[in-house]
Design an enzyme around this catalytic site. Structure first.
Site, PDB file in Angstrom:
ATOM      1  CG  ASP A  19      -2.055   1.029   0.972  1.00  0.00           C
ATOM      2  OD1 ASP A  19      -2.915   0.756   0.121  1.00  0.00           O
ATOM      3  OD2 ASP A  19      -2.062   2.095   1.614  1.00  0.00           O
ATOM      4  CE1 TYR A  41      -1.379  12.363  -7.504  1.00  0.00           C
ATOM      5  CE2 TYR A  41      -1.098  10.207  -6.473  1.00  0.00           C
ATOM      6  CZ  TYR A  41      -1.899  11.269  -6.835  1.00  0.00           C
ATOM      7  OH  TYR A  41      -3.246  11.245  -6.537  1.00  0.00           O
ATOM      8  NE  ARG A  74       5.249  -0.165  -5.444  1.00  0.00           N
ATOM      9  CZ  ARG A  74       5.061   1.114  -5.804  1.00  0.00           C
ATOM     10  NH1 ARG A  74       5.869   1.700  -6.660  1.00  0.00           N
ATOM     11  NH2 ARG A  74       4.052   1.799  -5.310  1.00  0.00           N
TER      12      ARG A  74
HETATM   13  P1  IMP Z   1      -2.745   1.830  -3.656  1.00  0.00           P
HETATM   14  O1  IMP Z   1      -2.858   0.897  -4.829  1.00  0.00           O
HETATM   15  O2  IMP Z   1      -4.003   1.991  -2.875  1.00  0.00           O
HETATM   16  O3  IMP Z   1      -1.570   1.472  -2.790  1.00  0.00           O
HETATM   17  O4  IMP Z   1      -2.478   3.271  -4.283  1.00  0.00           O
HETATM   18  C1  IMP Z   1      -1.209   3.723  -4.548  1.00  0.00           C
HETATM   19  C2  IMP Z   1      -1.280   5.042  -5.292  1.00  0.00           C
HETATM   20  O5  IMP Z   1      -0.238   5.897  -4.817  1.00  0.00           O
HETATM   21  C3  IMP Z   1      -1.000   4.872  -6.779  1.00  0.00           C
HETATM   22  O6  IMP Z   1      -2.175   4.659  -7.510  1.00  0.00           O
HETATM   23  C4  IMP Z   1      -0.336   6.203  -7.123  1.00  0.00           C
HETATM   24  O7  IMP Z   1      -1.300   7.196  -7.265  1.00  0.00           O
HETATM   25  C5  IMP Z   1       0.448   6.517  -5.867  1.00  0.00           C
HETATM   26  N1  IMP Z   1       1.820   5.948  -5.943  1.00  0.00           N
HETATM   27  C6  IMP Z   1       2.317   4.931  -5.194  1.00  0.00           C
HETATM   28  N2  IMP Z   1       3.573   4.647  -5.544  1.00  0.00           N
HETATM   29  C7  IMP Z   1       3.885   5.482  -6.550  1.00  0.00           C
HETATM   30  C8  IMP Z   1       5.056   5.634  -7.333  1.00  0.00           C
HETATM   31  O8  IMP Z   1       6.060   4.926  -7.224  1.00  0.00           O
HETATM   32  N3  IMP Z   1       4.998   6.617  -8.271  1.00  0.00           N
HETATM   33  C9  IMP Z   1       3.910   7.400  -8.459  1.00  0.00           C
HETATM   34  N4  IMP Z   1       2.776   7.275  -7.774  1.00  0.00           N
HETATM   35  C10 IMP Z   1       2.772   6.317  -6.809  1.00  0.00           C
END
Ligand code: IMP
Length: 198
Positions: A71, A156, A183
């Site tokens: 997450d 982003y 990550r």
């Molecule tokens: P999740 O799938 O609920 O964890 O949402 C993560 C969200 O955070 C993604 O959809 C992106 O908007 C943002 N995000 C997370 N990691 C990255 C990254 O490495 N680069 C750019 N945006 C990221």
């Protein structure tokens, strides 16, 4: 038989990075989609750690393998750490990142560089077949830029300028980004902790 790690994510961009980062592991990496696992996951946690655990536990209940869930999100200090755990949902799931990124730049209009600090956060939760669980969290620190830049990465990345670099994380090569990213760091720590289980 080769061991298997199932990732509890439906996000293709994340899955691509996860495969790159885990490429040196002698385990099969699959996604819940590839495993045909569809469980209803309500991401209602207040922290990245809680949400990662919710996802990993939900998929683990339907699988007999190591399950990992990531997450992640962007915290902008000037905006009280928005969009944070709502990063994917910010302005609506279906709104393009071009629009989301321009909106965030606009909200920081006139804010001087020292106050533009931000970070990407990644919590990775692991649930092992025996029931053991753990969660690890890592960050990538940087600043929100004045314009979008770069075509690599996702989300982003075009507005995030990592500390120590003069370009956005979307202008880095995949290898460079994975080396310093939230990550990359979190997954390498998880690999180390899983150690003998792999
Ligand atoms: P999740 O799938 O609920 O964890 O949402 C993560 C969200 O955070 C993604 O959809 C992106 O908007 C943002 N995000 C997370 N990691 C990255 C990254 O490495 N680069 C750019 N945006 C990221």
């Amino acid at each position: 038989m080769m061991k298997k790690i199932i990732f509890a994510t439906g996000n293709r961009d994340k899955m691509r990075e996860i495969r790159e980062i885990m490429a040196d592991c002698e385990v099969e990496i699959t996604s819940m989609k590839e495993e045909g696992i569809s469980v209803d996951i309500v991401e209602d946690g207040k922290t990245f750690e809680e949400n990662a655990l919710i996802k990993a536990r939900a998929v683990a209940s339907a699988a007999d393998a190591i399950v990992l869930a990531d997450d992640s999100g962007l915290e902008i200090d000037y905006l009280n750490k928005e969009p944070g755990v709502y990063s994917a949902r910010y302005m609506g799931e279906d709104t393009s990142y071009d629009i989301k990124n321009n909106n965030l730049i606009k909200r920081l209009e006139g804010v001087p560089e020292p106050q533009r600090t931000a970070r990407f956060v990644c919590a990775v939760a692991a649930v092992l077949p025996g029931g053991e669980e753990f969660v690890l969290r890592e960050t990538m620190e940087g600043k929100i830029g004045y314009e979008q830049e770069g075509a690599n990465g996702f989300g982003y990345d075009p507005i995030f300028y990592p500390d120590g670099f003069s370009c956005s994380s979307a202008a880095l090569s995949p290898e460079q980004k994975n080396e310093i990213s939230h990550r990359g760091k979190a997954l390498r720590a998880v690999k180390e902790k899983l150690g003998k289980n792999l």
